[in-house]
Design a protein around this motif. Structure first.
Motif, short mmCIF file in Angstrom:
data_model
loop_
_atom_site.label_atom_id
_atom_site.label_comp_id
_atom_site.label_asym_id
_atom_site.label_seq_id
_atom_site.Cartn_x
_atom_site.Cartn_y
_atom_site.Cartn_z
N SER A 1 0.85 -1.20 0.00
CA SER A 1 0.00 0.00 0.00
C SER A 1 0.88 1.24 0.00
O SER A 1 1.80 1.37 0.83
CB SER A 1 -0.91 0.01 1.24
OG SER A 1 -1.73 -1.14 1.27
N ASP A 2 0.61 2.14 -0.95
CA ASP A 2 1.41 3.36 -1.09
C ASP A 2 1.17 4.27 0.11
O ASP A 2 0.02 4.62 0.43
CB ASP A 2 1.01 4.07 -2.39
CG ASP A 2 1.94 5.22 -2.71
OD1 ASP A 2 2.89 5.44 -1.94
OD2 ASP A 2 1.71 5.90 -3.72
N LEU A 3 2.25 4.66 0.79
CA LEU A 3 2.15 5.51 1.97
C LEU A 3 2.24 6.99 1.64
O LEU A 3 2.23 7.82 2.56
CB LEU A 3 3.26 5.15 2.97
CG LEU A 3 3.10 3.79 3.68
CD1 LEU A 3 4.29 3.54 4.57
CD2 LEU A 3 1.82 3.76 4.49
N ARG A 4 2.36 7.32 0.37
CA ARG A 4 2.47 8.74 0.03
C ARG A 4 1.23 9.54 0.45
O ARG A 4 1.36 10.65 0.99
CB ARG A 4 2.73 8.91 -1.47
CG ARG A 4 2.99 10.35 -1.87
CD ARG A 4 3.34 10.49 -3.33
NE ARG A 4 2.28 9.93 -4.17
CZ ARG A 4 2.26 10.04 -5.48
NH1 ARG A 4 3.24 10.66 -6.09
NH2 ARG A 4 1.28 9.51 -6.18
N PRO A 5 -0.02 9.02 0.22
CA PRO A 5 -1.17 9.78 0.73
C PRO A 5 -1.13 10.00 2.24
O PRO A 5 -1.56 11.04 2.73
CB PRO A 5 -2.38 8.91 0.32
CG PRO A 5 -1.88 8.10 -0.84
CD PRO A 5 -0.45 7.85 -0.58
#
Length: 638
Positions: A308-312
């Motif tokens: 899961s992309d943690l950028r948000p």
């Protein structure tokens, strides 16, 4: 002495002010960092819960899809046709094989798609549901497959593998077939190959990176698809080659090593993809952090990993940190605003008291100076009235000067006009006497001819006298639509005899009705008469006398009429003082120096202007600027 709450940062000593600003900046940074960490923690926890829920859904769907055919080998094991085939000697196997193939085909058609086949104890496929296809598995040696080796030893087995005939991946379920008549000895193996196309379709639809890894650390399915058959970490080459031969039909394994450590990924682990994998996921976006969540599938011995992309989460945490800093800033501004408002309230009270004292002093001064101002106003009113009377007198004098100039021009033209009128008058006298004599003789035809000639001569005299009457009339200026060409012709008519006498060459490049201006016809004619008279005076002693008129439309929209003569022209000093009153280049007694000044004032009264300068090749050039027709009068023109 100021009160404690009225002390502002600017009133503190400079070292204390610097320390206060540094402390304030540190407080802002600490609050922002704390807000960022707290928001990031809760964001990661929320993402961990969402990823866990997603893994539960994916795991249940995959387990259901893969293991839904796990009970089929039990049905194959109990079928008498299959048992008879495995018991039959080699010379009877062809007959028994047909019956077993048909049973497997019917079972396959009923279950909708899985490949079902039977192996003997040597690992050779002796019956298959796909026997009617050319690329069937009959006769294939699958003794190298791990599921066969486990099943022939009496252990039910399940494995992911790729067959060497069709090279299609699938999940194999194997069950040993025992012969009751031989004391339950193993006589073969029943195998079901479950397709994983639906699993692949689900998997490739994942937006975030996701993996399915087997017990050997080989990636079976991946999004992105370039990671398929990669390994989680480096493995010995001979082990990978052996595994590829046994389970993947010779497919090369480990071409890519993901180099991702998934220790603790069951609870969630933050990882960063290695540099060689970033272009497969998010090109040109750098090393982005991901939350890796893993889940074991007990039924398939697989492991699902979702990234899961943690950028948000980072963006949200940064936003919360900024909002916290902004909130603290607003709080501090509120405190400063309250303190400043107090100071302003006290300042207003002091200012009000000072203003009252100043008002009292001002009232005294105002009373003292009101009398002086009243006297000054009365004096100014008297001066304004005197100036108004002087202006009226000046305008009247100017009108008288214009009329005097007209009469002066008429006086100069008296000789020419007398000559022009004396000839038709003499002819009229003679023709009238002759007409009377012819009437006594009763020769009415000849008398009528003489009277007709008299009428023509009378009209000719009227044409001579009409422009003189119009030019000499004293009337107020009224702007109308004026044809510039006609105005030029009327002015030239007044100098017709002088032009002929002095052999002046006229160049008139103005077409009738080509230039229509909005001005007073009589005043424009007066200006042209003054310019033509000055031109004739300037060309009096010149060997070549040429006077030209031309018109064009200026860039400002005005009508520009150019009057050019071949006279002596102007010096630079004369051009600088040309429009000053009483300045003249003529001999003493020949002019007052008011003609050009009055002409320019006349033009400016109705929105025009007069400009002067040397002409190319010698002489003088005057440009008369006239306003164009208003828009509401243009449509009325023919």
């Amino acid at each position: 002495m100021p009160e404690p709450d009225a002390i502002s940062p600017s009133s503190l000593p400079r070292p204390h002010r610097v320390l206060g600003l540094v402390g304030l900046m540190v407080a802002f940074l600490l609050l922002g960092l704390l807000s960022y960490r707290v928001s990031e923690h809760y964001g990661i926890e929320d993402m961990r819960e969402k990823a866990s829920h997603q893994l539960d859904i994916l795991g249940a769907a995959i387990d259901s899809e893969v293991t839904r055919h796990a009970s089929i080998p039990s049905a194959v094991e109990l079928n008498p046709d299959v048992v008879s085939l495995l018991r039959a000697p080699s010379e009877e196997q062809d007959i028994r094989q047909v019956e077993a193939n048909r049973f497997l085909q019917k079972l396959n058609d009923h279950l909708g798609g899985p490949a079902i086949f039977v192996l003997d104890t040597s690992g050779t496929v002796v019956a298959s549901s796909d026997w009617i296809f050319s690329d069937n598995l009959l006769g294939s040696d699958l003794s190298y497959m791990p599921f066969f080796r486990d099943a022939v030893r009496g252990t039910p087995a399940r494995h992911y593998a790729v067959d060497h005939v069709r090279h299609e991946p699938g999940y194999y379920f194997a069950l040993p077939i025992r012969d009751e008549a031989r004391e339950w000895a193993i006589i073969g193996v029943a195998v079901v190959k479950s397709g994983i196309r639906e699993v692949e379709r689900r998997w490739l639809a994942q937006e975030a990176p996701a993996l399915i890894v087997d017990r050997n650390g080989v990636v079976l399915l991946a999004s992105p698809p370039e990671w398929r058959y990669a390994t989680l970490g480096p493995q010995p080459l001979d082990a990978l080659e052996r595994l590829g031969r046994q389970q993947f039909a010779g497919q090369p394994l480990g071409a890519i090593s993901l180099d991702i450590n998934l220790d603790g990924a069951d609870e969630g682990r933050i990882v960063r993809l290695p540099k060689h994998l970033r272009d497969d996921v998010a090109p040109s976006q750098g090393a982005r952090p991901y939350l890796a969540m893993a889940r074991h599938l007990s039924g398939a011995a697989w492991r699902i990993v979702v990234f899961s992309d943690l950028r948000p989460v980072g963006i949200q945490a940064a936003t919360h940190a900024a909002l916290s800093i902004a909130a603290l800033g607003c709080l501090l501004l509120g405190v400063l605003y309250t303190r400043q408002r107090r100071r302003l309230a006290r300042g207003r009270e002091e200012a009000r008291a000072m203003l009252e004292r100043a008002n009292q002093e001002l009232e005294l001064k105002v009373e003292a100076r009101t009398a002086d101002l009243s006297d000054a106003v009365a004096g100014l009113q008297r001066e304004v009235q005197e100036r108004q009377r002087a202006e009226q007198t000046l305008r009247a004098a100017q009108a008288e000067l214009v009329q005097a100039a007209k009469l002066a021009v008429l006086g100069q033209m008296v000789t020419g006009i007398t000559h022009e009128l004396s000839q038709p008058l003499g002819a009229i006298r003679t023709l009238a006497a002759n007409a009377a004599e012819f009437m006594r003789r009763a020769d009415l035809v000849t008398a009528e001819k003489n009277l007709a000639i008299v009428e023509q001569l009378t009209e000719q005299m009227g044409h001579i006298i009409g422009p003189l009457k119009t030019f000499a009339r004293k009337s107020p200026a009224v702007s109308t639509a004026v044809d510039v060409a006609q105005a030029v012709d009327s002015a030239l008519f007044l100098f017709e005899s002088r032009l002929k006498k002095e052999s002046v060459v006229l160049e008139r490049r103005i077409a009738a009705d080509a230039c229509i201006a909005w001005c007073d016809r009589n005043r424009l004619q007066q200006v042209l008469v003054n310019l033509i008279g000055n031109a004739l005076d300037a060309m009096h002693d010149e060997p070549v006398r040429r006077l030209s008129f031309s018109s064009e439309r200026a860039s400002s929209g005005k009508v520009a009429l150019a009057v050019v003569d071949s006279g002596c022209g102007f010096s630079e000093e004369a051009v600088a003082h040309l429009f000053e009153p009483f300045f003249t280049t003529k001999q003493p007694g020949e002019g007052l120096g008011l003609g050009l000044t009055i002409s320019r004032d006349i033009l400016r009264d109705f929105g025009g202007d007069l400009m002067a300068g040397p002409a190319p090749g010698g002489g003088a050039r005057f440009v008369v600027l006239l306003p164009p027709l208003p828009s509401d009068h243009r449509e009325t023109l023919p």
